[in-house]
Design a protein around this motif. Sequence first.
Motif, PDB file in Angstrom:
ATOM      1  N   HIS A  70       1.820   1.719  -3.259  1.00  0.00           N
ATOM      2  CA  HIS A  70       0.165   2.271  -3.968  1.00  0.00           C
ATOM      3  C   HIS A  70       0.269   3.626  -4.099  1.00  0.00           C
ATOM      4  O   HIS A  70      -0.180   4.478  -5.014  1.00  0.00           O
ATOM      5  CB  HIS A  70       0.190   1.071  -3.914  1.00  0.00           C
ATOM      6  N   THR A  71       0.529   4.121  -3.120  1.00  0.00           N
ATOM      7  CA  THR A  71       0.294   5.695  -2.866  1.00  0.00           C
ATOM      8  C   THR A  71       1.012   7.014  -3.186  1.00  0.00           C
ATOM      9  O   THR A  71       0.818   7.978  -3.719  1.00  0.00           O
ATOM     10  CB  THR A  71       0.148   5.836  -0.609  1.00  0.00           C
ATOM     11  N   HIS A 119       0.894  -1.145  -0.179  1.00  0.00           N
ATOM     12  CA  HIS A 119       0.077   0.118   0.433  1.00  0.00           C
ATOM     13  C   HIS A 119       1.177   1.078   0.373  1.00  0.00           C
ATOM     14  O   HIS A 119       0.078   2.574  -0.230  1.00  0.00           O
ATOM     15  CB  HIS A 119      -1.318   0.446   1.665  1.00  0.00           C
TER      16      HIS A 119
END
Length: 587
Positions: A421-422, A418
């Motif tokens: 991904h951010t 994550h």
Amino acid sequence: MSPSSYSLAEIQHKIDKVKQFLSIALRIANAHTVEFYTHNVWKQFVALPPEDVLSAVLRGSEQQGAPEFKRKDDSRSIFGFCPDTQRLVDAHELLRAATAHSLPGLGVCWSRDELLQTLREEKLESGAAGAEMGAELQPDEFMNSKKSHEVQSMSEVVACLAKCCGVRQVIDVGSGKGYLSSFLSLQYGLQVYGIDSSSINTHGAQERNRKLKKFSRSYQKRIKAVEAQREAEQSHQDTSEEEKVGFSGDGGVLCGAEGEIMSEETEKDFSDVSSARPNPETEEMFLSALSLDVIETMPPRISPTLLSAEERERRKKENLEKKALNRTDGTSAVFSPLTSYVTAETELRELISELEHAVMVGLHTCGDLAPSTLRMFVAKPELSAVCSVGCCYHLLTEEFDPAVQGCPDRLCGFPLSHYLHTHSWFCGRNARMSACLALERVSLGQGIQMESLFYRAVLHVILRDHYSAYKSEKRVGNVYSKATSFVDYVRRALRKLELDESKLSNSDVQEFHDRFRPRMNEMLAFNMLKVTLAPCIEGLILLDRLCYLKEQDVPVSALVQLFDPLLSPRCYAVVGLKMFGKQNCLS
């Protein structure tokens, strides 16, 4: 600080450091070698003579291997690059930065010995039971040195993971020809399910495993016979003359100390094994069963609808008997090859009806299969541990790569975490190709095949200058291996691309070669820079996977160097455990 104690925040900090470095240096890794001369890549990215770069790479750096790289504030470059032109101006600074931003430089990896020690200590504390060591097999008898090293090193770790979790089942994804699966089942008595998308691989693995069972029985009987002979010799020394083995006077039959009868044939068997020499027939069978290049053809399968009812019943009974034999025969390998394309959404219990708790493993799983393995491990409660060694980073799909516009139909392989991904991070295909380069091998002179790359880059110049369709050209493929000279290479390539080769005479073709030959050092130096950056790109991909496991609150997660990078360049495994001991596994 021990690698095992790094928190999620600390791993994210390590990722930030690598990202900062690659945000500047990644441009070199993403430059395409094919376009080296058509786009004048050297002058575009490097403000140094190629000799200076080669000298810096060959000499190395005084600070090479230092755990931290600290850039001076008054430096005229950032990681060796000019902040204004973004060209490389200091090769030594780049090399030091690359070393510091690799996995060894960041200090985030366990060694294999550290992992094994930790697992064994936890096993003793938890009292977990699991795989038991069988008669020791030597995989170098039937594999090349690279595969033997990988299988031996990884199988011991997998067996320890199984013991810690108190499980006896292993799922080997991307099992290929079944080397790891067969060794795990024969050596450690684990029940292994090998899943591969290629039916050729699984059929070959099944037939190979059948032969391995025969070899295993013979091999273990030989070992037991040798051990029995040694015990008999020891007993012979310790007992009185009356208890020694001797002739009974009964037609060449021997009597043992306990009165058991051994035939002349048995005596011959003991004589054979006492020399500890392999049976040539058995050895030949074993070697042929595990040939790296040959997969035996399987007999054509007959549809069940074409069989008589009696034949179907007979086969069903035979299969049930074989299954029962495998459960009771301690020398049989418990290995089941399955053919299936595996993704993160695959329902394992639909593939394996007997599935209990298991360890999921993957030895050099290509592209997206490695991150899919980790996603399955997190999502499936029946998976207690994972040990995944990826490869073929160029086959990874990237969600944020503008060149391919992501992968809308399925989950992408990168980024997995994550956190990345951010940040919408992507590497690019050429950079991922560079990540597959082997720095340790190149450092010892086992370098890149420069002539083939040089030929390809000069061909691109010819296509640009004389063929308008060069931008939409097909792949040239492996023309170099068949060519006897540069002229022959170009002729073969033009024919493969279906272009009119009569446009150029042989002397015209040779002129291109002679013009660019003095600049071949530029290409060599540039590719050495790519090799230098390879561990950093691979490191970011693997840190992303480790970060994903830590985001999912996996109790134990680490990067582990399993292999010698000279023998196996893709040497790092992502290891995760949900709980120690079968009684503590998630259900």
